[in-house]
Write a protein that holds these residues in place. Sequence first.
Motif, mmCIF file in Angstrom:
data_model
loop_
_atom_site.group_PDB
_atom_site.id
_atom_site.type_symbol
_atom_site.label_atom_id
_atom_site.label_comp_id
_atom_site.label_asym_id
_atom_site.label_seq_id
_atom_site.Cartn_x
_atom_site.Cartn_y
_atom_site.Cartn_z
ATOM 1 N N ASN A 181 53.216 26.205 32.050
ATOM 2 C CA ASN A 181 52.314 24.834 32.539
ATOM 3 C C ASN A 181 51.093 25.525 33.035
ATOM 4 N N LEU A 182 51.082 26.301 34.023
ATOM 5 C CA LEU A 182 49.854 26.874 34.448
ATOM 6 C C LEU A 182 48.985 27.433 33.279
ATOM 7 N N LEU A 183 49.516 28.239 32.650
ATOM 8 C CA LEU A 183 48.647 28.972 31.487
ATOM 9 C C LEU A 183 48.249 27.944 30.831
ATOM 10 N N SER A 184 48.987 26.919 30.265
ATOM 11 C CA SER A 184 48.698 25.810 29.289
ATOM 12 C C SER A 184 47.653 24.872 29.815
ATOM 13 N N TYR A 244 46.088 24.816 33.078
ATOM 14 C CA TYR A 244 45.185 24.953 34.083
ATOM 15 C C TYR A 244 44.744 26.548 33.616
ATOM 16 N N ASN A 245 44.472 26.740 32.280
ATOM 17 C CA ASN A 245 44.326 28.183 31.793
ATOM 18 C C ASN A 245 43.082 28.632 32.415
ATOM 19 N N LYS A 246 41.898 28.222 32.511
ATOM 20 C CA LYS A 246 40.600 28.860 32.916
ATOM 21 C C LYS A 246 40.973 29.224 34.369
ATOM 22 N N GLN A 247 41.375 28.471 35.176
ATOM 23 C CA GLN A 247 41.528 28.833 36.548
ATOM 24 C C GLN A 247 42.529 29.904 36.792
ATOM 25 N N THR A 248 43.686 29.824 36.107
ATOM 26 C CA THR A 248 44.690 30.885 36.179
ATOM 27 C C THR A 248 44.254 32.148 35.518
ATOM 28 N N THR A 249 43.505 32.115 34.484
ATOM 29 C CA THR A 249 43.113 33.501 33.862
ATOM 30 C C THR A 249 41.904 34.151 34.736
ATOM 31 N N ASN A 250 41.205 33.345 35.381
ATOM 32 C CA ASN A 250 40.239 33.919 36.379
ATOM 33 C C ASN A 250 40.882 34.625 37.326
ATOM 34 N N PHE A 251 41.717 33.783 37.980
ATOM 35 C CA PHE A 251 42.475 34.322 39.164
ATOM 36 C C PHE A 251 43.151 35.720 38.905
ATOM 37 N N LEU A 252 43.759 35.461 37.657
ATOM 38 C CA LEU A 252 44.440 36.855 37.206
ATOM 39 C C LEU A 252 43.600 38.118 37.108
ATOM 40 N N ASN A 253 42.641 37.608 36.171
ATOM 41 C CA ASN A 253 41.476 38.837 36.022
ATOM 42 C C ASN A 253 40.763 39.235 37.195
ATOM 43 N N LYS A 254 40.675 38.519 38.261
ATOM 44 C CA LYS A 254 40.045 38.640 39.427
ATOM 45 C C LYS A 254 41.072 39.756 40.340
ATOM 46 N N THR A 255 42.503 39.531 40.171
ATOM 47 C CA THR A 255 43.451 40.209 40.757
ATOM 48 C C THR A 255 43.556 41.315 40.324
ATOM 49 N N PHE A 256 43.656 41.673 38.895
ATOM 50 C CA PHE A 256 44.092 42.961 38.226
ATOM 51 C C PHE A 256 42.947 43.377 37.431
ATOM 52 N N GLN A 257 41.779 43.161 37.851
ATOM 53 C CA GLN A 257 40.314 43.638 37.009
ATOM 54 C C GLN A 257 40.173 44.882 36.852
ATOM 55 N N SER A 258 40.967 45.844 37.731
ATOM 56 C CA SER A 258 40.899 47.145 37.667
ATOM 57 C C SER A 258 41.814 47.668 36.412
ATOM 58 N N GLU A 259 42.958 46.821 36.257
ATOM 59 C CA GLU A 259 43.966 47.351 35.304
ATOM 60 C C GLU A 259 43.675 46.732 33.896
ATOM 61 N N ASN A 264 42.185 43.455 31.278
ATOM 62 C CA ASN A 264 41.308 42.092 31.315
ATOM 63 C C ASN A 264 42.120 40.928 30.482
ATOM 64 N N LEU A 265 42.531 39.913 31.020
ATOM 65 C CA LEU A 265 43.496 38.886 30.583
ATOM 66 C C LEU A 265 42.880 38.105 29.609
ATOM 67 N N ASN A 266 43.556 37.999 28.301
ATOM 68 C CA ASN A 266 42.900 37.008 27.335
ATOM 69 C C ASN A 266 44.076 36.389 26.730
ATOM 70 N N ILE A 267 44.409 35.147 27.247
ATOM 71 C CA ILE A 267 45.517 34.436 26.594
ATOM 72 C C ILE A 267 45.394 33.324 25.529
ATOM 73 N N ASN A 268 45.740 33.409 24.388
ATOM 74 C CA ASN A 268 45.753 32.637 23.477
ATOM 75 C C ASN A 268 46.728 31.552 23.342
ATOM 76 N N ILE A 269 46.666 30.426 24.057
ATOM 77 C CA ILE A 269 47.520 29.294 24.230
ATOM 78 C C ILE A 269 48.076 28.763 23.020
ATOM 79 N N GLN A 270 47.218 28.745 22.097
ATOM 80 C CA GLN A 270 47.807 28.315 20.740
ATOM 81 C C GLN A 270 48.913 29.222 20.199
#
Length: 292
Positions: A67-70, A72-87, A89-95
């Motif tokens: 539900n967070l990914l579906s 609140y996708n933009k906020q969740t993706t940005n948070f995860l990218n900032k958290t793990f940016q060195s490892e 780049n998260l790109n989630i295809n919800i569809q």
Amino acid sequence: MNETLKRSISGAIYVILLLASILYSTESFFILFGIFLIIAIYEFSHLVQINSVFPILFGIIFYAGINLLSHYNKQTTNFLNKTFQSEFNLNINIQQLDLILLAVTIVVSVKCILFLFYDSIQKISTSSKYLYLLGYITLPFIFITKISFGINNYNPKIIVGLFILIWTNDTFAYIVGKSIGKRKLFERISPKKTIEGFVGGVLFAVLASYLISKYYIEIAEGKTFIWIIIALIVGAFGTIGDLIESKFKRIAGVKDSGIIMPGHGGILDRLDSVIFVAPIIFLFYQILNYVS
């Protein structure tokens, strides 16, 4: 306390809680159905006799994560990218994720339908128990939240309309079946269900769908057929969902899935129709979007 009064009070509390959470906000809707999911997992685990601790933990994490990914996708993706940016780049295809989850759910739903016709089966294998927990219990709750968004934003009228159709179908299936029902629908699983009751429930659900589309949701002219099809889905698959839960209870040798609602049983007893219907309606959404 009188049984009828007890049933009326618990039913009224359930309906008020359900409608209040749906209409108040997206978050209250998610939270209530998350709680319902936890109870449903506990009840089903008890029915099939497995430890409920791991399934409940998995259900909570999976339900919250999807539900967070579906939604609140933009906020969740940005948070995860900032958290793990060195490892990475998260790109989630919800569809694509939705289609994978839907495919799993449909496969398990077909397995559930076939399960109805296995007269000789009195035990369920351990692998099947966990498969049912995923595709018959957990994933449908996720699709309940997904269909409430329609095409774009959260629309509480969609999920309220769906419950109105389910309640209409159940109520008039009982009334018509009680009044004129003679031919049994699936006697070895649910002796009280009749073909006449089934047809009556579907017809009144179709009538309710017309009224919903015209006076409640007020969809575009010529689109009434959408809610009529949803009513037919509710009538057919809601009844199948009810029969499937009855089969699990019959094997377990119990009358109700739980005791949380005095006079009504458990959460599964109240939501057995909607959890089987939700993935089919979501599939219908996908077909409509593809065609349009």
